[in-house]
Design a protein around this motif. Structure first.
Motif, mmCIF file in Angstrom:
data_model
loop_
_atom_site.group_PDB
_atom_site.id
_atom_site.type_symbol
_atom_site.label_atom_id
_atom_site.label_comp_id
_atom_site.label_asym_id
_atom_site.label_seq_id
_atom_site.Cartn_x
_atom_site.Cartn_y
_atom_site.Cartn_z
ATOM 1 N N TRP A 35 0.842 -1.203 0.000
ATOM 2 C CA TRP A 35 0.000 0.000 0.000
ATOM 3 C C TRP A 35 0.871 1.245 0.000
ATOM 4 O O TRP A 35 2.058 1.201 0.386
ATOM 5 C CB TRP A 35 -0.835 0.058 1.304
ATOM 6 C CG TRP A 35 -1.859 -1.015 1.485
ATOM 7 C CD1 TRP A 35 -2.212 -2.007 0.610
ATOM 8 C CD2 TRP A 35 -2.667 -1.203 2.667
ATOM 9 N NE1 TRP A 35 -3.192 -2.782 1.169
ATOM 10 C CE2 TRP A 35 -3.495 -2.317 2.423
ATOM 11 C CE3 TRP A 35 -2.775 -0.534 3.888
ATOM 12 C CZ2 TRP A 35 -4.415 -2.785 3.370
ATOM 13 C CZ3 TRP A 35 -3.683 -0.984 4.832
ATOM 14 C CH2 TRP A 35 -4.498 -2.098 4.560
ATOM 15 N N ALA A 36 0.265 2.366 -0.374
ATOM 16 C CA ALA A 36 0.918 3.649 -0.143
ATOM 17 C C ALA A 36 1.103 3.762 1.370
ATOM 18 O O ALA A 36 0.188 3.460 2.138
ATOM 19 C CB ALA A 36 0.033 4.776 -0.654
ATOM 20 N N ASP A 37 2.312 4.176 1.777
ATOM 21 C CA ASP A 37 2.605 4.217 3.217
ATOM 22 C C ASP A 37 2.108 5.535 3.814
ATOM 23 O O ASP A 37 2.889 6.357 4.287
ATOM 24 C CB ASP A 37 4.110 4.047 3.439
ATOM 25 C CG ASP A 37 4.420 3.754 4.898
ATOM 26 O OD1 ASP A 37 3.467 3.581 5.683
ATOM 27 O OD2 ASP A 37 5.615 3.687 5.240
ATOM 28 N N ARG A 38 0.799 5.698 3.772
ATOM 29 C CA ARG A 38 0.215 6.952 4.243
ATOM 30 C C ARG A 38 -1.197 6.685 4.729
ATOM 31 O O ARG A 38 -2.047 6.195 3.977
ATOM 32 C CB ARG A 38 0.190 7.959 3.088
ATOM 33 C CG ARG A 38 -0.496 9.251 3.436
ATOM 34 C CD ARG A 38 -0.618 10.181 2.244
ATOM 35 N NE ARG A 38 -1.583 11.222 2.569
ATOM 36 C CZ ARG A 38 -2.887 11.144 2.320
ATOM 37 N NH1 ARG A 38 -3.410 10.099 1.701
ATOM 38 N NH2 ARG A 38 -3.675 12.140 2.682
ATOM 39 N N CYS A 39 -1.425 7.005 5.985
ATOM 40 C CA CYS A 39 -2.773 6.862 6.535
ATOM 41 C C CYS A 39 -3.613 8.014 6.004
ATOM 42 O O CYS A 39 -3.217 9.181 6.108
ATOM 43 C CB CYS A 39 -2.709 6.912 8.060
ATOM 44 S SG CYS A 39 -4.362 6.815 8.800
ATOM 45 N N PRO A 40 -4.769 7.723 5.398
ATOM 46 C CA PRO A 40 -5.571 8.813 4.821
ATOM 47 C C PRO A 40 -6.203 9.717 5.888
ATOM 48 O O PRO A 40 -6.780 10.747 5.541
ATOM 49 C CB PRO A 40 -6.649 8.077 4.006
ATOM 50 C CG PRO A 40 -6.602 6.653 4.405
ATOM 51 C CD PRO A 40 -5.322 6.384 5.124
ATOM 52 N N VAL A 74 0.178 10.017 8.341
ATOM 53 C CA VAL A 74 1.420 9.463 8.895
ATOM 54 C C VAL A 74 1.702 8.122 8.207
ATOM 55 O O VAL A 74 0.859 7.577 7.497
ATOM 56 C CB VAL A 74 1.343 9.276 10.436
ATOM 57 C CG1 VAL A 74 1.025 10.591 11.126
ATOM 58 C CG2 VAL A 74 0.360 8.175 10.824
ATOM 59 N N GLN A 75 2.902 7.579 8.453
ATOM 60 C CA GLN A 75 3.274 6.318 7.824
ATOM 61 C C GLN A 75 2.617 5.138 8.541
ATOM 62 O O GLN A 75 2.782 4.955 9.751
ATOM 63 C CB GLN A 75 4.796 6.146 7.819
ATOM 64 C CG GLN A 75 5.465 7.163 6.895
ATOM 65 C CD GLN A 75 6.898 6.792 6.556
ATOM 66 O OE1 GLN A 75 7.560 6.058 7.282
ATOM 67 N NE2 GLN A 75 7.393 7.325 5.447
ATOM 68 N N LEU A 76 1.936 4.343 7.744
ATOM 69 C CA LEU A 76 1.300 3.138 8.294
ATOM 70 C C LEU A 76 2.327 2.062 8.645
ATOM 71 O O LEU A 76 2.031 1.141 9.403
ATOM 72 C CB LEU A 76 0.308 2.571 7.274
ATOM 73 C CG LEU A 76 -0.973 3.391 7.106
ATOM 74 C CD1 LEU A 76 -1.700 2.978 5.830
ATOM 75 C CD2 LEU A 76 -1.871 3.191 8.324
ATOM 76 N N ASN A 124 -5.954 -9.988 9.978
ATOM 77 C CA ASN A 124 -5.718 -9.591 8.589
ATOM 78 C C ASN A 124 -6.007 -8.110 8.385
ATOM 79 O O ASN A 124 -6.481 -7.706 7.329
ATOM 80 C CB ASN A 124 -6.543 -10.469 7.649
ATOM 81 C CG ASN A 124 -6.130 -11.913 7.825
ATOM 82 O OD1 ASN A 124 -4.932 -12.220 7.859
ATOM 83 N ND2 ASN A 124 -7.098 -12.787 7.985
ATOM 84 N N THR A 125 -5.679 -7.329 9.420
ATOM 85 C CA THR A 125 -5.858 -5.885 9.309
ATOM 86 C C THR A 125 -4.557 -5.191 9.684
ATOM 87 O O THR A 125 -3.687 -5.771 10.348
ATOM 88 C CB THR A 125 -6.952 -5.373 10.277
ATOM 89 O OG1 THR A 125 -6.515 -5.572 11.629
ATOM 90 C CG2 THR A 125 -8.282 -6.086 10.049
ATOM 91 N N LEU A 126 -4.436 -3.941 9.238
ATOM 92 C CA LEU A 126 -3.286 -3.115 9.615
ATOM 93 C C LEU A 126 -3.821 -1.939 10.433
ATOM 94 O O LEU A 126 -4.776 -1.261 10.020
ATOM 95 C CB LEU A 126 -2.564 -2.613 8.360
ATOM 96 C CG LEU A 126 -1.294 -1.782 8.605
ATOM 97 C CD1 LEU A 126 -0.233 -2.584 9.366
ATOM 98 C CD2 LEU A 126 -0.703 -1.300 7.275
ATOM 99 N N ILE A 127 -3.193 -1.705 11.584
ATOM 100 C CA ILE A 127 -3.673 -0.662 12.497
ATOM 101 C C ILE A 127 -2.704 0.502 12.489
ATOM 102 O O ILE A 127 -1.491 0.333 12.684
ATOM 103 C CB ILE A 127 -3.831 -1.231 13.920
ATOM 104 C CG1 ILE A 127 -4.833 -2.405 13.858
ATOM 105 C CG2 ILE A 127 -4.306 -0.154 14.893
ATOM 106 C CD1 ILE A 127 -5.128 -3.040 15.179
ATOM 107 N N CYS A 128 -3.220 1.691 12.223
ATOM 108 C CA CYS A 128 -2.380 2.894 12.179
ATOM 109 C C CYS A 128 -1.873 3.216 13.585
ATOM 110 O O CYS A 128 -2.611 3.138 14.558
ATOM 111 C CB CYS A 128 -3.176 4.069 11.613
ATOM 112 S SG CYS A 128 -2.191 5.585 11.568
ATOM 113 N N PRO A 129 -0.555 3.617 13.661
ATOM 114 C CA PRO A 129 0.019 3.871 14.984
ATOM 115 C C PRO A 129 -0.529 5.146 15.654
ATOM 116 O O PRO A 129 -0.402 5.300 16.866
ATOM 117 C CB PRO A 129 1.511 4.050 14.688
ATOM 118 C CG PRO A 129 1.578 4.517 13.275
ATOM 119 C CD PRO A 129 0.432 3.829 12.577
#
Ligand code: FES
Ligand code: FE
Length: 327
Positions: free
Chosen positions: A50-55, A59-61, A69-74
């Motif tokens: 993915w683009a390394d950017r939380c919409p 910030v960088q994801l 199976n999910t990615l959690i933004c810091p």
């Protein structure tokens, strides 16, 4: 400052990681064509780029965490599913995220033990490495090798035999035998090919035996090249060289080496040989100034055996490439 990225490059595949280093739950940051990428692997084994950017606040994801199976933004703990969609807002559990709560996702493919990513619409398959499926060949991966020079300089160096007697003396060339006879060059729809490139080498296969060897080279894609070299005894070494453009002036090289004259117990020796050759190339590669490849034939001078590299430059020009070159 830099050039916009050409669609021919955006629509191509680049290696970003070894499959093995991305165990389930892993999140890593990479840079490709000047873009920040987050690579992560869900607990079900699926790999995402993915683009390394939380919409939410940009910030960088890649600082985040995989849960199932999910990615959690810091930053605020938003949860993104495998499709890049925000499915949970911790500060407002009943709030339905708007359509913009969607991360930009890219195409991913596993091939040759590597994770390949395409930032655009894939226009080609990952080039075929014919020796990959052939059990008579031992395969070792040399790299990834980061190099502070443009990717085309790395490919051009890979296609160049005239430097062997100097940079790789006593291994791939003999300074007393530096002449490169004429060879065949063709520019075709599937790349640029050099045939019958014949050189004497003191130790062409890393076995200590000198031999005349005949090379066949191809630039299969702007940043993917292949070589095959063999001697009359039937010994053959082939390399698929995948160069990942980090930026216009930086790249990372992945070299799959296949040899038909060494067994699995010699994998370490085969790898050490290739790593040693690359170590000899690295400082020289990084010393190029400019680091971008000039496509105007007048920018550097050329000698007869540079026909191949001139054809490569001409092909890049035909493809309309502007990123990472000097037009
Ligand atoms: Fe990612 Fe707010 S910036 S959750
Ligand atoms: Fe070299």
């Amino acid at each position: 400052m830099g050039n916009a990225v050409d669609s021919v490059l955006l629509n191509d595949w680049y290696a970003l990681a070894k499959v093995d280093e991305l165990q389930p739950g892993t999140v890593v940051h990479r840079q490709l064509l000047d873009r920040d990428i987050v690579l992560w692997r869900g607990e079900d084994g699926s790999i995402h780029a993915w683009a390394d950017r939380c919409p939410h606040r940009s910030v960088q994801l890649s600082g985040g965490q995989v849960v199932q199976n999910t990615l959690i933004c810091p930053y605020h703990g938003m949860v993104y599913n495998a499709q890049g969609r925000c499915i949970k807002v911790p500060s407002a559990p009943n709030y339905v995220p708007p359509p913009q709560a969607q991360v930009l996702t890219y195409a991913v493919q596993e091939q040759y033990g590597l994770v390949f990513v395409c930032l655009g619409k894939p226009a080609n398959d990952i080039p075929v490495f014919p020796e990959w499926e052939d059990d008579r060949y031992l395969k070792v991966l040399s790299g990834p090798h980061y190099c502070h020079t443009g990717g085309y300089r790395a490919i051009e160096n890979f296609l160049d035999v005239a430097h062997f007697p100097f940079l790789h003396r006593e291994i791939l060339g003999d300074p007393a035998l530096p002449v490169i006879e004429d060879y065949e060059v063709t520019i075709a729809a599937n790349g640029v090919h050099f045939d019958n490139v014949r050189v004497w080498q003191p130790d062409p296969m890393g076995t200590g035996q000198g031999a005349y060897v005949t090379y066949r080279y191809s630039a299969l894609r702007p940043l993917t090249a292949y070589l095959q070299k063999g001697n009359p005894a039937g010994e053959c070494l082939a390399i698929l060289y995948c160069v990942t453009p980090v930026s216009e002036e930086e790249c990372t090289g992945w070299m799959w080496v296949a040899v038909n004259f060494m067994g699995p117990d010699q994998a370490e020796a085969a790898l050490a040989f290739q790593d040693k050759i690359f170590a000899q190339d690295l400082g020289n590669l990084e010393s190029h100034n400019p680091k971008r490849l000039p496509l105007n034939p007048k920018a550097e001078f050329h000698v007869p055996c540079d026909r191949g590299s001139l054809a490569y430059r001409q092909w890049l020009k035909q493809l309309g490439i502007t990123y990472g070159v000097i037009s």
